[in-house]
Enzyme design. Structure first.
Site, short mmCIF file in Angstrom:
data_model
loop_
_atom_site.label_atom_id
_atom_site.label_comp_id
_atom_site.label_asym_id
_atom_site.label_seq_id
_atom_site.Cartn_x
_atom_site.Cartn_y
_atom_site.Cartn_z
N ARG A 96 151.60 107.52 149.52
CA ARG A 96 150.56 107.48 148.49
C ARG A 96 149.21 107.95 149.03
O ARG A 96 148.79 107.56 150.11
CB ARG A 96 150.41 106.04 148.00
CG ARG A 96 149.28 105.85 147.00
CD ARG A 96 149.22 104.42 146.55
NE ARG A 96 148.84 103.54 147.62
CZ ARG A 96 147.63 103.00 147.77
NH1 ARG A 96 146.67 103.26 146.91
NH2 ARG A 96 147.39 102.19 148.77
N GLU A 144 138.02 109.12 151.01
CA GLU A 144 139.04 108.45 151.82
C GLU A 144 140.01 109.48 152.37
O GLU A 144 139.98 110.65 151.98
CB GLU A 144 139.77 107.38 150.99
CG GLU A 144 138.89 106.18 150.67
CD GLU A 144 139.59 105.13 149.84
OE1 GLU A 144 140.76 104.84 150.09
OE2 GLU A 144 138.93 104.60 148.93
N HIS A 194 151.02 97.68 153.67
CA HIS A 194 149.95 97.70 152.67
C HIS A 194 150.44 97.99 151.25
O HIS A 194 149.94 97.42 150.29
CB HIS A 194 148.94 98.78 153.10
CG HIS A 194 147.74 98.89 152.23
ND1 HIS A 194 146.83 97.87 152.09
CD2 HIS A 194 147.28 99.93 151.47
CE1 HIS A 194 145.86 98.27 151.29
NE2 HIS A 194 146.12 99.51 150.88
N HIS A 200 148.84 100.53 156.22
CA HIS A 200 147.42 100.95 156.27
C HIS A 200 147.02 101.01 157.74
O HIS A 200 147.32 100.09 158.49
CB HIS A 200 146.56 99.94 155.51
CG HIS A 200 145.19 100.47 155.18
ND1 HIS A 200 144.25 100.73 156.15
CD2 HIS A 200 144.61 100.80 154.00
CE1 HIS A 200 143.16 101.20 155.57
NE2 HIS A 200 143.35 101.25 154.27
N ARG A 226 147.37 108.70 155.37
CA ARG A 226 147.67 107.43 156.02
C ARG A 226 148.91 107.42 156.90
O ARG A 226 148.93 106.76 157.93
CB ARG A 226 147.89 106.39 154.93
CG ARG A 226 146.67 105.63 154.71
CD ARG A 226 146.85 104.61 153.66
NE ARG A 226 145.53 104.50 153.07
CZ ARG A 226 145.28 103.83 151.99
NH1 ARG A 226 146.24 103.21 151.36
NH2 ARG A 226 144.06 103.75 151.54
P1 FAD Z 1 149.00 93.00 141.22
O1 FAD Z 1 147.57 93.28 141.10
O2 FAD Z 1 149.49 92.59 142.55
O3 FAD Z 1 149.36 91.85 140.18
C1 FAD Z 1 150.62 91.24 140.21
C2 FAD Z 1 150.64 90.14 139.18
O4 FAD Z 1 151.99 89.75 138.99
C3 FAD Z 1 149.89 88.88 139.58
O5 FAD Z 1 149.26 88.36 138.44
C4 FAD Z 1 151.00 87.93 140.01
O6 FAD Z 1 150.71 86.56 139.83
C5 FAD Z 1 152.09 88.35 139.04
N1 FAD Z 1 153.44 88.01 139.49
C6 FAD Z 1 154.10 88.46 140.57
N2 FAD Z 1 155.34 87.91 140.62
C7 FAD Z 1 155.44 87.11 139.54
C8 FAD Z 1 156.45 86.26 139.03
N3 FAD Z 1 157.63 86.10 139.66
N4 FAD Z 1 156.21 85.56 137.90
C9 FAD Z 1 155.02 85.67 137.26
N5 FAD Z 1 154.03 86.45 137.68
C10 FAD Z 1 154.24 87.17 138.81
N6 FAD Z 1 144.65 100.62 145.55
C11 FAD Z 1 143.74 101.53 145.17
O7 FAD Z 1 144.04 102.37 144.31
N7 FAD Z 1 142.48 101.50 145.68
C12 FAD Z 1 142.09 100.60 146.62
O8 FAD Z 1 140.95 100.60 147.05
C13 FAD Z 1 143.04 99.66 147.07
N8 FAD Z 1 142.72 98.76 148.03
C14 FAD Z 1 143.63 97.80 148.36
C15 FAD Z 1 143.25 96.82 149.28
C16 FAD Z 1 144.12 95.79 149.56
C17 FAD Z 1 143.71 94.74 150.56
C18 FAD Z 1 145.39 95.73 148.95
C19 FAD Z 1 146.33 94.61 149.25
C20 FAD Z 1 145.77 96.72 148.06
C21 FAD Z 1 144.89 97.76 147.77
N9 FAD Z 1 145.25 98.75 146.86
C22 FAD Z 1 144.32 99.68 146.48
C23 FAD Z 1 146.53 98.70 146.15
C24 FAD Z 1 146.30 98.11 144.75
O9 FAD Z 1 145.37 97.06 144.85
C25 FAD Z 1 147.57 97.58 144.14
O10 FAD Z 1 148.58 98.53 144.25
C26 FAD Z 1 147.38 97.27 142.67
O11 FAD Z 1 146.28 96.43 142.51
C27 FAD Z 1 148.62 96.61 142.11
O12 FAD Z 1 148.36 96.19 140.80
P2 FAD Z 1 149.52 95.54 139.93
O13 FAD Z 1 148.95 95.23 138.61
O14 FAD Z 1 150.72 96.39 140.01
O15 FAD Z 1 149.90 94.20 140.74
C1 SIN Z 2 141.23 101.04 151.32
O1 SIN Z 2 140.17 100.65 150.85
O2 SIN Z 2 141.34 101.54 152.44
C2 SIN Z 2 142.47 100.88 150.51
C3 SIN Z 2 142.58 101.98 149.56
C4 SIN Z 2 143.96 102.08 149.01
O3 SIN Z 2 144.87 101.37 149.44
O4 SIN Z 2 144.17 102.91 148.13
#
Ligand code: FAD
Ligand code: SIN
Length: 531
Positions: free
Chosen positions: A386, A114, A351, A242, A290
């Site tokens: 990032r 990437e 993103h 993104h 990015r």
């Molecule tokens: P999340 O996975 O968002 O989980 C948040 C949790 O908190 C959920 O369960 C939600 O219900 C809960 N929550 C939120 N607010 C409350 C509340 N008030 N009360 C109770 N529960 C609550 N990163 C990479 O490293 N590689 C990738 O390929 C990549 N691709 C991505 C593609 C997309 C489309 C997106 C949107 C993001 C991508 N990212 C990627 C970023 C990455 O997915 C996220 O940064 C990461 O998954 C965040 O994880 P987290 O556990 O912090 O939060």
């Molecule tokens: C992507 O698949 O382009 C997202 C990867 C990331 O947000 O880290």
């Protein structure tokens, strides 16, 4: 309700912290909240994969560290970068042992590439990596009887000394967290959840912008809760756009992501007339970091008066493309675009939040008994921008560090007594939802128009003035009506909008994801914005 450990969030950060703590101490009760159903999170939508140094014959920690620092544009914390890169592979192996699958070529992992990475080091599961990780973590959590996931529990506020009548400011040295108030969406009651230790893992806040790849749950609740509890936040001005979200004039929320891995597979950014415009911006062209690519696309769209740019995949092997990107292919076909024959129209979309709750290398926030991990935090890994696929890795590494730090300390904390129930007296049911939905639309417009990829003093000032009005109106509504998730999310998103805009106004230079026409230069000294 009482629990030993309360985890707010059940994405990669919350679940992996919960699994580790619950597995190590079957005698403890670990409770994870999720505000909708347990499978819904940013994690679930991750496409590209997890970056980790895997093939030591060609790759090295030094190279991954250098790439992370380069993307971060001078603001990464070197110690944290080394920790995440060097501990990362062991953490990834752990989730493989728990059942997460990644694609292989013969007996080796098929490592993808990437933007900003100098080597192929992205472990992935087709274009559904996050879905696979979320599935594996939920399956593992299911096996642990002392880890309970409460669905449809919306955390409203953290409980601190403030709720015992003490006056707390951002300078108060010993703020403590005793748990959280949470709205049980099934009963519509606000429950008091007392815990010995609390972990915030609520993810990002992409919904503060009109176009975002983030699901509707991404409303920055944890960041806003910590800010209200007077905890420290950092680097909120660095919002990652993104470069390649699918342009769909019909309008989607969230917008569909076309993974950077597609460019890693050979796709090329082009204008409508076929020019490879990235040649003029960075020698790494379509695979530059990015911030550079998103700004170039934004600039080209403005110069040419176009609503989108394009991703050309027509020269790629169709079988390989289908095998690697089945979901992206299906989505494009569903709106009449065949990537093997047509260029894919793309636009940048909000993103990822690089800033957030300031934590140390053990995942501790500035509030005692409160940890945080995942996208809601600012660990120092990402700096001003990032590096792709570093965020799933960061969440895994910090979940482990929280587990190591919190367990030995747990015995010294008991459940706090005398915490009052939530006081809803004097509030009535909201009469018109339009007061909430319209304010949300206004907020997204303000942030997208004035605090987007390119900023200026005038735009930021306008945004702050308008956010002030929205803030006052929403606070009035919040204090006079019974609480709903929609109202809480609006209130949290206004806080996020304010924090991003205020931090952006404080940074008088252009660095990483923060670009302002009033201070286009990078300043030679390093500085982090702390709120
Ligand atoms: P999340 O996975 O968002 O989980 C948040 C949790 O908190 C959920 O369960 C939600 O219900 C809960 N929550 C939120 N607010 C409350 C509340 N008030 N009360 C109770 N529960 C609550 N990163 C990479 O490293 N590689 C990738 O390929 C990549 N691709 C991505 C593609 C997309 C489309 C997106 C949107 C993001 C991508 N990212 C990627 C970023 C990455 O997915 C996220 O940064 C990461 O998954 C965040 O994880 P987290 O556990 O912090 O939060
Ligand atoms: C992507 O698949 O382009 C997202 C990867 C990331 O947000 O880290």
């Amino acid at each position: 309700m009482t629990t030993d450990i309360l985890i707010i969030g059940a994405g990669i950060g919350g679940l992996s912290t919960g699994i580790k703590l619950a597995e190590a101490r079957p005698d403890l009760k670990v409770t994870a909240l999720t505000k909708t159903q347990e499978g819904e999170s940013n994690t679930r939508y991750a496409q590209g994969g997890v970056a980790a140094v895997w093939n030591m014959e060609v790759d090295s920690y030094e190279k991954h560290i250098a790439d992370t620092l380069d993307a971060g544009d001078g603001l990464c914390d070197m110690e944290v970068v080394e920790i995440v890169v060097e501990e990362g592979p062991e953490r990834v192996q752990e989730i493989i042992d728990w059942g997460a699958r990644f694609d292989k070529k013969a007996e080796h992992y098929d490592l993808g590439r990437e933007g900003g990475h100098s080597e192929n080091r992205i472990l992935h599961y087709k274009d559904l990596t996050g879905w696979e990780i979320q599935r594996a973590l939920l399956a593992k959590a299911e096996q642990l009887p002392n880890l309970e996931i409460l669905e449809h529990f919306f955390a409203v506020d953290l409980i601190t000394q403030h709720h015992l009548g003490h006056s707390i400011t951002r300078l108060t040295p010993d703020i403590e967290c005793y748990g959280a108030y949470a709205l049980n969406k099934q009963t519509n009651e606000i429950e008091t959840i007392l815990s010995r230790i609390t972990v915030v893992a609520t993810g990002g806040a992409g919904q503060v912008y009109r176009n975002t790849t983030n699901p509707v749950i991404a409303s920055g609740d944890g960041i806003a809760m910590v800010y209200r509890a007077k905890g420290h936040l950092e680097n909120m001005e660095f919002v990652q756009f993104h470069p390649t979200a699918l342009y769909n004039p019909a309008g989607d929320n969230p917008v569909f992501l076309v993974s950077e891995a597609v460019r890693g597979f050979g796709a090329i950014l082009k204008s409508r007339d076929g020019e490879e415009f990235m040649d003029r911006y960075d020698p790494r062209k379509s695979l530059a970091p990015r911030d550079i690519v998103a700004r170039a696309i934004d600039n080209e769209m403005k110069l040419r008066g176009e609503e989108c740019m394009f991703l050309d995949c027509r020269h790629l092997d169709p079988e390989g493309f289908r095998a690697h990107f089945p979901t992206i292919l299906d989505k494009c076909l569903s709106i009449g675009i065949d990537p093997m024959k047509d260029m894919i129209p793309i636009v940048p979309a909000c993103h990822y939040m690089c800033g957030g709750i300031k934590v140390d290398t053990a995942g501790r926030s500035s509030i005692h008994r409160l940890y945080a991990c995942g996208e809601s935090t600012c660990t120092g890994l990402h700096g001003a921008n990032r590096l792709a696929s570093n965020s799933l890795l960061e969440a895994l590494v910090f979940a482990h560090r929280i587990y190591e730090d919190a367990l030995p300390q747990l015995e010294q904390f008991s459940l706090k007594e005398g915490i009052p129930d939530w006081n809803a007296s004097g509030t009535t049911h909201p009469k018109e939802m339009v007061l909430i939905t319209q304010s949300l639309k206004e907020l997204k417009e303000i942030m997208s128009s004035y605090v987007g990829i390119v900023r200026s003093n005038v735009r930021l000032k306008r945004a702050l003035d308008r956010l002030g009005l929205l803030f006052r109106e929403t606070e009035e509504l919040y204090h006079s009506t019974t609480i709903s998730p929609q109202l809480c999310e609006l209130r949290n998103l206004i806080t996020i909008g304010y924090l991003v805009t205020r931090s952006a106004s404080m940074r008088h230079e252009s660095r990483g994801l923060h670009y302002t026409t009033d201070y286009p230069e990078l300043l030679p000294f390093l500085q982090r914005t702390i709120l």
